[in-house]
Structures are given as structure tokens and as C-alpha cells.
Design a protein around this motif. Structure first.
Motif, PDB file in Angstrom:
ATOM      1  N   ASP A 199      44.448  35.036  51.474  1.00  0.00           N
ATOM      2  CA  ASP A 199      43.162  34.934  50.685  1.00  0.00           C
ATOM      3  C   ASP A 199      43.743  35.836  49.487  1.00  0.00           C
ATOM      4  O   ASP A 199      43.278  35.563  48.302  1.00  0.00           O
ATOM      5  CB  ASP A 199      42.273  35.783  51.207  1.00  0.00           C
ATOM      6  N   ALA A 200      44.501  36.556  49.484  1.00  0.00           N
ATOM      7  CA  ALA A 200      45.121  37.670  48.545  1.00  0.00           C
ATOM      8  C   ALA A 200      45.842  36.637  47.198  1.00  0.00           C
ATOM      9  O   ALA A 200      45.211  36.927  46.240  1.00  0.00           O
ATOM     10  CB  ALA A 200      46.141  38.479  49.163  1.00  0.00           C
ATOM     11  N   TYR A 201      46.519  35.569  47.642  1.00  0.00           N
ATOM     12  CA  TYR A 201      46.967  34.884  46.452  1.00  0.00           C
ATOM     13  C   TYR A 201      45.774  34.138  45.586  1.00  0.00           C
ATOM     14  O   TYR A 201      45.815  34.336  44.437  1.00  0.00           O
ATOM     15  CB  TYR A 201      47.768  33.669  46.954  1.00  0.00           C
ATOM     16  N   PHE A 202      44.877  33.419  46.158  1.00  0.00           N
ATOM     17  CA  PHE A 202      43.644  32.942  45.582  1.00  0.00           C
ATOM     18  C   PHE A 202      42.921  33.708  44.866  1.00  0.00           C
ATOM     19  O   PHE A 202      42.271  33.642  43.399  1.00  0.00           O
ATOM     20  CB  PHE A 202      42.952  32.022  46.787  1.00  0.00           C
ATOM     21  N   ALA A 203      42.634  34.926  45.438  1.00  0.00           N
ATOM     22  CA  ALA A 203      41.865  36.030  44.797  1.00  0.00           C
ATOM     23  C   ALA A 203      42.854  36.800  43.597  1.00  0.00           C
ATOM     24  O   ALA A 203      42.023  37.066  42.368  1.00  0.00           O
ATOM     25  CB  ALA A 203      41.522  37.217  45.752  1.00  0.00           C
ATOM     26  N   ASP A 209      43.562  37.339  37.715  1.00  0.00           N
ATOM     27  CA  ASP A 209      44.527  37.291  36.654  1.00  0.00           C
ATOM     28  C   ASP A 209      43.889  36.434  35.378  1.00  0.00           C
ATOM     29  O   ASP A 209      44.091  36.763  34.377  1.00  0.00           O
ATOM     30  CB  ASP A 209      46.076  36.695  37.270  1.00  0.00           C
ATOM     31  N   PHE A 210      43.277  35.414  35.825  1.00  0.00           N
ATOM     32  CA  PHE A 210      42.734  34.346  34.851  1.00  0.00           C
ATOM     33  C   PHE A 210      41.404  35.008  34.225  1.00  0.00           C
ATOM     34  O   PHE A 210      41.389  35.045  32.911  1.00  0.00           O
ATOM     35  CB  PHE A 210      42.464  33.052  35.352  1.00  0.00           C
ATOM     36  N   GLN A 211      40.885  35.511  35.037  1.00  0.00           N
ATOM     37  CA  GLN A 211      39.506  36.307  34.513  1.00  0.00           C
ATOM     38  C   GLN A 211      39.778  37.631  33.567  1.00  0.00           C
ATOM     39  O   GLN A 211      39.035  37.766  32.631  1.00  0.00           O
ATOM     40  CB  GLN A 211      38.813  36.855  35.647  1.00  0.00           C
ATOM     41  N   ARG A 212      40.988  38.366  33.855  1.00  0.00           N
ATOM     42  CA  ARG A 212      41.255  39.357  32.885  1.00  0.00           C
ATOM     43  C   ARG A 212      41.714  38.768  31.709  1.00  0.00           C
ATOM     44  O   ARG A 212      41.279  39.206  30.554  1.00  0.00           O
ATOM     45  CB  ARG A 212      42.630  40.259  33.674  1.00  0.00           C
ATOM     46  N   SER A 213      42.392  37.635  31.668  1.00  0.00           N
ATOM     47  CA  SER A 213      42.845  36.955  30.394  1.00  0.00           C
ATOM     48  C   SER A 213      41.638  36.597  29.467  1.00  0.00           C
ATOM     49  O   SER A 213      41.347  36.689  28.425  1.00  0.00           O
ATOM     50  CB  SER A 213      43.630  35.885  30.680  1.00  0.00           C
ATOM     51  N   ARG A 214      40.483  35.910  30.474  1.00  0.00           N
ATOM     52  CA  ARG A 214      39.292  35.548  29.771  1.00  0.00           C
ATOM     53  C   ARG A 214      38.615  36.729  29.107  1.00  0.00           C
ATOM     54  O   ARG A 214      38.178  36.632  27.986  1.00  0.00           O
ATOM     55  CB  ARG A 214      38.404  34.853  30.830  1.00  0.00           C
TER      56      ARG A 214
END
Length: 386
Positions: free
Chosen positions: A278-282, A287-292
Motif C-alpha cells: 500500500d505504501a507505493y500507491f499512497a 507526490d502528485f497531491q504535493r505538486s498539485r
């Protein structure tokens, strides 16, 4: 020449990417990350090329990948899928959509499309002989309504092509929206082809619920997923099709005459990747949310008003709310020429009654790439007079 394709204009992605190259612009138009993707998954693909089987794999896909797909969706979405009779592997999600449309649409069948929509949908529906009926969604919420569905569905409705999360809008449909759509599909005996490639790229704690899981939809839904989106490896083109056996058998017959199969080394690597913890998907989502969040905040500091981005790689600017009195196409053309930033006009994703005040940017980029674009955008939004 086939009129459907001969009369098509060059895609907006190719047009904006060409302009980006010509003007040396930062390309935030086409939606792909500029990272390399998870190393362990790429190493599995390389290992499989050197040490594995490189001849034709089974048409439906490697058994290990079909089993991994079934296990993955049971783990994350609670679906119970038979890997042997309800899962097939394709060369990308677009091929999967094509297979499904060609398998279930006969000339004259009506197909409901929700716009804004992925630009491949309409020509594929037309090529299958389908008659499109459009439901127009509007910002900022992009919601379905009973009134719009009542108008779109008719006794000739055969298929609903449904993208959730919705790519151009960066929005996800609520359970209420999906329950409403399921009600209409059941009432009209329609098949739902569900393009769910963004199902793992969702933010703020949201979780994906597939339309297949709603009452009455299990036997009438074609669910489509994408390894390219799950692992940020868009060039791999490994798609998944999940459907009840009676549906999948016919879709497989279309698949055998399009690509027949998909590179076995990529299939082996994706089978490994789907089993990651699960750690990969989370971590990928974080990472994408931080960029957003970073990109949205800095656009806001420059005076741009952005629409909510609940999923996907995209953030949309509301031109009108930002005080920019210009339609999205002319704005994007001016932006790439004068400000060296390539974006996508969201009106390109409509066939009719287009919204012309929204511009899409891809935030799935390195910080330095986004910072270069932000520097070029500074001073563009008119400042209110004091």
C-alpha cells in the motif's frame, strides 16, 4: 479515404506540442509525468526481456497478470473477478475502449458521451457506426443531473461511455452521480463502458468506487484500467478490461484482430507492480497531491483562479474568474507564443456547446519545470485598479 478520419483535425495535443517545440515553451499540455517511474517495476520489465519469454503470449494476457489484476481490484475496490473469464489485457486503455465499442455497438445504436471527453471517444464511436448523444457538463462541479440524463437516454440507447475520474475536468463523480447513472443504464438496458484509468490518481483521501459495483451494473459494465497511469509509465500502453464472461468473450474477439497481444515483458512487470504494498500507491498519490497543491498555490499568488482538482494530473484555470476576457483557444495560442507555456483549451474536449473559459495545465512535472512555467506566467493576470 474514410471520411471519419480524413475529416479529423490534428489533435489538440499534437498541435500544442508542436507549438511548444517551435517556441521553446514549457509544455504543460500533454498529460504525462516527467519522472522515470518506479525502478523496481522497470527492472522487472528489463529482466523479463533478457530472461523471459519474448514470443507471442496468450491473446487474453499472461495468466499471472490476469490473476494479479483480479487480486488487485478485489484488494482495492472489493470486486470479485474471475481471472480466467472476466479479465483481459490490451495494448493500452484506448485499445480496450476501441475493442469494447467495436464489440457492442452496431450501426444506428445510440452512445451517450459526457463532455468534456477524451478526444478519442467520438471518432471511435462514429467508426463503430454509433450515433452520439452528448451530455454537457459544466464547471465548477461538472455534475450529472436527472434532467440531462432524461434528455440523453432514448429507446435506442445501447452504450454509455463513462470516464471517471473525468480527465479534462480533473473531477470525480460522486456516489450519488453514479447511482443516478446506474439507474438509467438499468432502466434502458444499456451497457456502460467505464474508462477508469485515473482510479488510483485521486487526492485528499478520496477512494474510487467503480460503476460496476452499483446495483444492477455487474453484468452490464465493461471496466477499463491502465498500468500506464498506475505506475506513471504512460509509454508502456498496458490496459486491463474487466467484464462479465458474456461481454468479455465478444470484446476479446475484437481484440484479437486489433493488437492480438501485448509485450510479455511489460505484462510480467505490471503483474509484479500490481502486488506492491500500500505504501507505493499512497506515496504516488501523495507526490502528485504535493505538486498539485504547490502549483495551485503559486498560480493563486499570480492572480489565477483554479478549479478543484480531485484527481488526474491536471489543474484547470478559470479564465473568466481570473479576469481574463479571452476564449480558451486564443488564450492558449497567445500563451505559447508570448509566454512560452503550452496549455490545452478545454473547449477542444467538446463536440458541441463547448465551455470556452477553462484552460488545462499538467502539474505532474518536476518542481523546476513548473517553476519555469510560473516565472513565464507572472504578470499575465490583470491587476485590479486601486
Amino acid at each position: 479515404m474514410n471520411k471519419i478520419f480524413a475529416d479529423l483535425q490534428t489533435s489538440v495535443f499534437e498541435t500544442m506540442s508542436r507549438l511548444a517545440r517551435e517556441h521553446g515553451a514549457v509544455n504543460l499540455g500533454q498529460g504525462f509525468p516527467d519522472g522515470a517511474g518506479p525502478l523496481d517495476v522497470r527492472e522487472k520489465a528489463a529482466e523479463a526481456v533478457v530472461s523471459g519469454w519474448n514470443q507471442y503470449p496468450p491473446m487474453l494476457g499472461l495468466p499471472e497478470l490476469r490473476q494479479a489484476v483480479a487480486a488487485h481490484y478485489e484488494r482495492f475496490q472489493g470486486l470479485s473477478l474471475d481471472a480466467e473469464g472476466e479479465v483481459m489485457i490490451t495494448s493500452g486503455a484506448t485499445e480496450a475502449i476501441t475493442d469494447a465499442l467495436m464489440a457492442v455497438v452496431s450501426p444506428g445504436d445510440e452512445v451517450i458521451l459526457f463532455q468534456p471527453m477524451y478526444d478519442a471517444y467520438l471518432p471511435l464511436v462514429l467508426r463503430a457506426g454509433g450515433v452520439p448523444r452528448f451530455v454537457t457538463l459544466k464547471p465548477p462541479q461538472w455534475r450529472l443531473t436527472r434532467e440531462a440524463l432524461e434528455e440523453a437516454f432514448t429507446p435506442r440507447t445501447r452504450v454509455v461511455l463513462f470516464n471517471n475520474p473525468l480527465n479534462p475536468a480533473a473531477a470525480r463523480f460522486s456516489d450519488e452521480d453514479q447511482a443516478l447513472l446506474a439507474e438509467f443504464c438499468v432502466r434502458h438496458d444499456a451497457i456502460a463502458i467505464c474508462d477508469e484509468v485515473w482510479e488510483h490518481v485521486m487526492f485528499d483521501g478520496r477512494e474510487h468506487r467503480p460503476l460496476m459495483s452499483f446495483e444492477g451494473m455487474r453484468e452490464r459494465t465493461v471496466k477499463i484500467g491502465s498500468a500506464g497511469k498506475i505506475f506513471s509509465l504512460t509509454g508502456w500502453k498496458v490496459g486491463f478490461v474487466m467484464a462479465a464472461p458474456a461481454l468479455l468473450r465478444v470484446i476479446a474477439k475484437a481484440h484479437q484482430f486489433f493488437t492480438f497481444t501485448t509485450p510479455p515483458n511489460l505484462q510480467a512487470a505490471v503483474a509484479y507492480g500490481l502486488g506492491k504494498d500500500d505504501a507505493y500507491f499512497a506515496g504516488m498519490r501523495a507526490d502528485f497531491q504535493r505538486s498539485r497543491d504547490r502549483f495551485a498555490a503559486r498560480l493563486g499568488e499570480l492572480g489565477f483562479v483554479t478549479l478543484p482538482s480531485e484527481a488526474t494530473y491536471f489543474l484547470n484555470i478559470d479564465l473568466s474568474a481570473s479576469g481574463i476576457e479571452e476564449d480558451d483557444v486564443s488564450f492558449c495560442q497567445r500563451l505559447v507564443r508570448e509566454r512560452k507555456v503550452a496549455a490545452i483549451p478545454v473547449s477542444a474536449f467538446y463536440a458541441e456547446n463547448a465551455v470556452r473559459s477553462v484552460v488545462r495545465l499538467c502539474f505532474a512535472k518536476r518542481d523546476e519545470t513548473l517553476d519555469a512555467a510560473l516565472a513565464n506566467l507572472a504578470g499575465l493576470v490583470p491587476q485590479p485598479a486601486h
